[in-house]
Design an enzyme around this catalytic site. Structure first.
Site, PDB file in Angstrom:
ATOM      1  N   ASN A 158       0.647  -1.235   0.000  1.00 57.21           N
ATOM      2  CA  ASN A 158      -0.119   0.028  -0.035  1.00 57.21           C
ATOM      3  C   ASN A 158       0.826   1.305  -0.193  1.00 57.21           C
ATOM      4  O   ASN A 158       0.547   2.191  -0.443  1.00 57.21           O
ATOM      5  CB  ASN A 158      -1.086  -0.090   1.091  1.00 57.21           C
ATOM      6  CG  ASN A 158      -0.369   0.026   2.349  1.00 57.21           C
ATOM      7  OD1 ASN A 158       0.825  -0.618   2.777  1.00 57.21           O
ATOM      8  ND2 ASN A 158      -0.873   0.641   3.543  1.00 57.21           N
ATOM      9  N   LYS A 181      12.805  -6.854   0.435  1.00 57.05           N
ATOM     10  CA  LYS A 181      11.623  -7.714  -0.301  1.00 57.05           C
ATOM     11  C   LYS A 181      10.298  -7.014  -0.525  1.00 57.05           C
ATOM     12  O   LYS A 181       9.810  -6.764   0.637  1.00 57.05           O
ATOM     13  CB  LYS A 181      11.595  -8.880   0.714  1.00 57.05           C
ATOM     14  CG  LYS A 181      10.492  -9.979   0.702  1.00 57.05           C
ATOM     15  CD  LYS A 181       9.787  -9.893  -0.525  1.00 57.05           C
ATOM     16  CE  LYS A 181       8.254 -10.805  -0.340  1.00 57.05           C
ATOM     17  NZ  LYS A 181       7.345 -10.251  -1.182  1.00 57.05           N
ATOM     18  N   GLY A 234       3.501  -5.117   7.491  1.00 58.44           N
ATOM     19  CA  GLY A 234       2.363  -5.859   6.899  1.00 58.44           C
ATOM     20  C   GLY A 234       1.390  -6.263   7.794  1.00 58.44           C
ATOM     21  O   GLY A 234       0.919  -5.581   8.765  1.00 58.44           O
ATOM     22  N   SER A 235       0.630  -7.322   7.479  1.00 56.21           N
ATOM     23  CA  SER A 235      -0.583  -7.726   8.331  1.00 56.21           C
ATOM     24  C   SER A 235      -0.065  -8.461   9.684  1.00 56.21           C
ATOM     25  O   SER A 235       0.928  -8.705   9.944  1.00 56.21           O
ATOM     26  CB  SER A 235      -1.295  -8.741   7.416  1.00 56.21           C
ATOM     27  OG  SER A 235      -0.386  -9.817   7.207  1.00 56.21           O
ATOM     28  N   GLY A 239       3.099 -10.956  10.595  1.00 56.60           N
ATOM     29  CA  GLY A 239       3.839 -10.093  11.483  1.00 56.60           C
ATOM     30  C   GLY A 239       4.330 -10.937  12.753  1.00 56.60           C
ATOM     31  O   GLY A 239       5.492 -11.088  13.118  1.00 56.60           O
ATOM     32  N   GLU A 256       5.188  -3.419  12.152  1.00 56.13           N
ATOM     33  CA  GLU A 256       4.756  -2.435  11.836  1.00 56.13           C
ATOM     34  C   GLU A 256       3.325  -3.116  11.372  1.00 56.13           C
ATOM     35  O   GLU A 256       3.366  -3.461  10.115  1.00 56.13           O
ATOM     36  CB  GLU A 256       4.955  -1.240  10.980  1.00 56.13           C
ATOM     37  CG  GLU A 256       6.253  -0.573  11.551  1.00 56.13           C
ATOM     38  CD  GLU A 256       6.984   0.321  10.656  1.00 56.13           C
ATOM     39  OE1 GLU A 256       7.507   1.197  11.228  1.00 56.13           O
ATOM     40  OE2 GLU A 256       6.556   0.197   9.558  1.00 56.13           O
ATOM     41  N   CYS A 290      -3.017   1.764   6.667  1.00 58.65           N
ATOM     42  CA  CYS A 290      -3.020   0.907   7.869  1.00 58.65           C
ATOM     43  C   CYS A 290      -3.736   2.001   8.830  1.00 58.65           C
ATOM     44  O   CYS A 290      -4.131   1.527   9.879  1.00 58.65           O
ATOM     45  CB  CYS A 290      -1.743   0.782   8.319  1.00 58.65           C
ATOM     46  SG  CYS A 290      -0.382   1.910   8.470  1.00 58.65           S
ATOM     47  N   GLN A 337      -8.358  -8.578  -3.063  1.00 57.85           N
ATOM     48  CA  GLN A 337      -8.801  -7.414  -2.195  1.00 57.85           C
ATOM     49  C   GLN A 337      -9.972  -6.980  -2.527  1.00 57.85           C
ATOM     50  O   GLN A 337     -10.970  -6.817  -1.858  1.00 57.85           O
ATOM     51  CB  GLN A 337      -7.709  -6.440  -2.301  1.00 57.85           C
ATOM     52  CG  GLN A 337      -7.705  -5.562  -1.497  1.00 57.85           C
ATOM     53  CD  GLN A 337      -7.252  -5.889  -0.024  1.00 57.85           C
ATOM     54  OE1 GLN A 337      -6.487  -6.859   0.050  1.00 57.85           O
ATOM     55  NE2 GLN A 337      -7.296  -5.303   1.021  1.00 57.85           N
ATOM     56  N   GLU A 391      -9.795  -5.670  10.621  1.00 56.67           N
ATOM     57  CA  GLU A 391      -9.385  -4.914   9.558  1.00 56.67           C
ATOM     58  C   GLU A 391      -9.777  -5.093   8.041  1.00 56.67           C
ATOM     59  O   GLU A 391      -9.693  -6.380   7.700  1.00 56.67           O
ATOM     60  CB  GLU A 391      -7.731  -4.854   9.439  1.00 56.67           C
ATOM     61  CG  GLU A 391      -7.161  -3.894   8.500  1.00 56.67           C
ATOM     62  CD  GLU A 391      -5.592  -3.757   8.349  1.00 56.67           C
ATOM     63  OE1 GLU A 391      -4.972  -4.964   8.568  1.00 56.67           O
ATOM     64  OE2 GLU A 391      -5.158  -2.949   8.575  1.00 56.67           O
TER      65      GLU A 391
HETATM   66  P1  NAP Z   1       1.032  -8.969   4.084  1.00 52.07           P
HETATM   67  O1  NAP Z   1       0.451  -9.900   3.271  1.00 52.07           O
HETATM   68  O2  NAP Z   1       1.616  -9.245   5.472  1.00 52.07           O
HETATM   69  O3  NAP Z   1       2.542  -8.865   3.194  1.00 52.07           O
HETATM   70  C1  NAP Z   1       3.474  -7.862   3.535  1.00 52.07           C
HETATM   71  C2  NAP Z   1       4.858  -8.387   3.001  1.00 52.07           C
HETATM   72  O4  NAP Z   1       5.233  -9.596   3.568  1.00 52.07           O
HETATM   73  C3  NAP Z   1       4.922  -8.677   1.534  1.00 52.07           C
HETATM   74  O5  NAP Z   1       6.105  -8.061   1.213  1.00 52.07           O
HETATM   75  C4  NAP Z   1       4.595 -10.209   1.632  1.00 52.07           C
HETATM   76  O6  NAP Z   1       4.982 -10.626   0.499  1.00 52.07           O
HETATM   77  C5  NAP Z   1       5.457 -10.492   2.726  1.00 52.07           C
HETATM   78  N1  NAP Z   1       5.149 -11.741   3.275  1.00 52.07           N
HETATM   79  C6  NAP Z   1       3.996 -12.562   3.113  1.00 52.07           C
HETATM   80  N2  NAP Z   1       4.245 -13.779   3.694  1.00 52.07           N
HETATM   81  C7  NAP Z   1       5.404 -13.928   4.191  1.00 52.07           C
HETATM   82  C8  NAP Z   1       6.241 -14.639   5.176  1.00 52.07           C
HETATM   83  N3  NAP Z   1       5.681 -15.886   5.301  1.00 52.07           N
HETATM   84  N4  NAP Z   1       7.269 -14.478   5.587  1.00 52.07           N
HETATM   85  C9  NAP Z   1       8.125 -13.238   5.133  1.00 52.07           C
HETATM   86  N5  NAP Z   1       7.495 -12.344   4.339  1.00 52.07           N
HETATM   87  C10 NAP Z   1       6.036 -12.738   4.130  1.00 52.07           C
HETATM   88  O7  NAP Z   1       0.581  -7.474   4.143  1.00 52.07           O
HETATM   89  P2  NAP Z   1       0.107  -6.755   2.700  1.00 52.07           P
HETATM   90  O8  NAP Z   1      -1.319  -7.512   2.587  1.00 52.07           O
HETATM   91  O9  NAP Z   1       0.934  -6.633   1.745  1.00 52.07           O
HETATM   92  O10 NAP Z   1      -0.135  -5.162   3.371  1.00 52.07           O
HETATM   93  C11 NAP Z   1      -1.455  -4.893   3.875  1.00 52.07           C
HETATM   94  C12 NAP Z   1      -1.164  -5.022   5.629  1.00 52.07           C
HETATM   95  O11 NAP Z   1      -0.120  -4.220   6.066  1.00 52.07           O
HETATM   96  C13 NAP Z   1      -2.431  -4.395   6.524  1.00 52.07           C
HETATM   97  O12 NAP Z   1      -2.671  -5.191   7.505  1.00 52.07           O
HETATM   98  C14 NAP Z   1      -1.922  -3.148   6.912  1.00 52.07           C
HETATM   99  O13 NAP Z   1      -2.426  -2.544   7.898  1.00 52.07           O
HETATM  100  C15 NAP Z   1      -0.332  -3.356   6.956  1.00 52.07           C
HETATM  101  N6  NAP Z   1       0.365  -2.112   7.057  1.00 52.07           N
HETATM  102  C16 NAP Z   1       0.916  -1.609   8.190  1.00 52.07           C
HETATM  103  C17 NAP Z   1       1.750  -0.509   8.260  1.00 52.07           C
HETATM  104  C18 NAP Z   1       2.070  -0.021   9.671  1.00 52.07           C
HETATM  105  O14 NAP Z   1       2.946   1.002   9.317  1.00 52.07           O
HETATM  106  N7  NAP Z   1       1.532  -0.399  10.689  1.00 52.07           N
HETATM  107  C19 NAP Z   1       1.805   0.076   7.160  1.00 52.07           C
HETATM  108  C20 NAP Z   1       1.305  -0.284   5.972  1.00 52.07           C
HETATM  109  C21 NAP Z   1       0.533  -1.517   5.955  1.00 52.07           C
HETATM  110  P3  NAP Z   1       3.907 -11.021  -0.690  1.00 52.07           P
HETATM  111  O15 NAP Z   1       3.446  -9.774  -1.154  1.00 52.07           O
HETATM  112  O16 NAP Z   1       4.672 -11.563  -1.679  1.00 52.07           O
HETATM  113  O17 NAP Z   1       2.877 -11.946  -0.114  1.00 52.07           O
END
Ligand code: NAP
Length: 487
Positions: A158, A181, A234-235, A239, A256, A290, A337, A391
């Protein structure tokens, strides 16, 4: 530059040890534009051998980079920031094409990334240790601030430019080497980001980029014992898993994570301003922040007036391709999504919430080939409903009602997440008590839930994250105590 198989089918490689190179097994993955299906490019779909090469390169570069003076390290980051600013129009338009947010928002993100890099560069002259008091005559006791070593920077889709910027800039200035990554959905912004550092003349191996799936590339990175720090955005579910696995190597972890951010509107609020903040906070970037406003908790006495204003503003929203300057809101990032958002609309209806507007897949005319969902507002939402607790990460706003300030605060805190929050009020007491009582890492008084200053701590409470430091240098360095006696 990134290799181009042909002008029509651009092929983007990994960047490892100072060179653009394909995945070891040649695998690629295509990426398309979520607004219209336009082919954007093919990207290396990497495997464990590519991660191994990147970590090995970062490990080889580590000692020399750590010995480079912080001011010299900062200069590379500053140069990359300048290049990114010079390229803003091309980079912002590619960001829109791959992620879907409007061009205006993509430009803001680029400028934000530049600001983060420049802020990080300025830290190059502030990597101070401390001189400690000692009871022993002739003993000079002090701390040295040292880099962690190889750091993994894992980002979501995002904010595909500003999230890596907030991790990579400061990690490099602190003397770490980095493997990035990016999310599978947004690899092109990272290619641009990487290119600015390559063009800034960064030594080989200091910053590496590996694209590919989270489970494979992210998993291999987190599992590698040479990786001494993991910064993950990420999620929450992923995390938590990453935190567990990194702990197995005693690597430092920064998480985060997700949010379910409340905006409280009290009976004395400026309702026009509050409605604007609610709508912009919920629907800009298609609600895929987020920090997006997902719960509006309004005092019963002003609920009708606020809801009317929110509906007027929501009805006026123009949904369309982010490159069209008249669009307020683009598509969501991909089909998965879009389906997930629509499934929450169904869940909300089944739970008994009242859908006032929106929540439909838009599939006609110019929108037919994209992942467009109209902005949705639910009324009569109870704090126990799933749409008030989980969320959604899309353009869905839930309106909840409160009978008093204390009740509003209780509802706002009745949630597993604690990232951002806001209150609209003219009362100094409400503002002060909300700032103290809300369980969130960010509080806005008379401001919308998204948005944060580059020099302020940013991170969540509860399920929204851990290890977010007041100063990022505290995460990306560790202290060594030195006891020095003169012979
Ligand atoms: P995500 O599915 O958790 O993915 C985040 C990153 O982690 C991507 O690069 C993903 O790769 C990678 N990943 C996935 N599975 C993994 C694993 N098993 N081991 C290591 N890395 C892995 O999150 P998203 O859908 O991209 O983003 C949305 C989420 O991010 C929401 O929950 C949002 O609230 C959160 N977010 C938080 C913040 C903050 O600062 N708190 C800021 C922005 C977003 P792939 O894309 O290849 O799956």
């Amino acid at each position: 530059m990134t290799s181009q198989a042909s002008a029509k089918r651009p092929l983007h490689h990994n960047y490892v040890d100072g060179r653009w190179m394909p995945a070891r097994d040649g695998a690629v993955r295509a990426k398309t534009n979520p607004a219209n299906g336009e082919f954007i490019g093919q990207f290396a779909h990497s495997g464990p051998a590519d991660v191994e090469a990147a970590v090995a390169a970062a490990e080889r570069a580590r000692a020399a980079w750590a010995r480079t003076s912080p001011a010299a390290r900062a200069e590379f980051v500053r140069r990359a920031a300048t290049l990114l600013m010079d390229r803003i129009e091309g980079v912002a338009s590619d960001l829109t094409r791959e992620e879907g947010k409007t061009l205006a928002e993509a430009r803001v993100e680029c400028r934000n990334a530049v600001a983060k890099l420049n802020y990080a560069a300025a830290e190059g002259l502030r990597l101070n240790g401390e001189i400690l008091a000692t009871a022993e005559e002739g003993l000079h006791l002090f701390t040295l601030r040292e880099p962690l070593g190889v750091v993994a920077a894992i980002s979501p889709w995002n904010f595909p430019l500003s999230t890596p910027a907030s991790k990579v800039g400061i990690a490099l200035v602190c003397g770490n080497t980095v493997v990035m990554k990016p999310a599978t959905a947004t690899p092109l912004s990272s290619v641009h980001f990487m290119q600015t550092f390559a063009d800034a003349g960064l030594p080989a191996g200091v910053l590496n980029l590996v694209t590919g799936s989270g489970g494979t590339v992210g998993g291999a990175l987190v599992g590698d014992a040479r990786v001494r720090g993991v910064s993950f955005t990420g999620s929450t579910a992923i995390g938590i898993d990453i935190g567990r696995r990194a702990a197995g190597n005693l690597a430092k972890v920064q998480l985060e994570l997700g949010g379910k951010n409340p905006l409280v509107v009290m009976e004395d609020a400026d309702l026009d301003a509050a409605a604007r903040a609610a709508v912009d906070g919920a629907f800009l970037s298609c609600g895929q922040k987020c920090t997006a406003t997902s719960r509006v908790i309004v005092h019963r006495d002003v609920k009708a007036g606020l809801t009317k204003r929110i509906l007027e503003k929501t009805a006026a929203i123009r949904v369309g391709d982010g490159l069209d300057p008249t669009s307020y809101m683009g598509p969501v990032v991909d089909e998965g999504q879009a389906e997930s958002v629509c499934s929450y609309i169904d869940i909300g209806r089944r739970e008994g919430a009242h859908l006032l507007i929106g929540g439909e897949r838009l599939r006609t005319g110019a929108l037919a080939r994209g992942y467009f969902v109209s902005p949705a507002v639910f009324d009569e939402v109870g704090p126990g409903m799933r749409i008030a607790r989980e969320e959604i990460f899309g353009p869905v706003m839930s309106i909840l009602t409160a009978d008093s300030f204390e009740h509003a605060l209780e509802v706002a805190n009745d949630c597993a997440y604690g990232l951002s929050s806001a209150i609209y009020t003219r009362s100094l007491r409400y503002a002060h008590e909300f700032a103290r009582g809300i369980q969130a890492g960010v509080v806005k008084v008379n401001g919308q839930t998204p948005g944060n200053a580059v020099n302020a701590p940013f991170g969540g409470r509860k399920q929204s994250g851990v290890n977010i430091c007041l100063k990022a240098v505290d995460f990306y360095t560790e202290l060594k105590a030195v006891y020095q006696r003169f012979a």
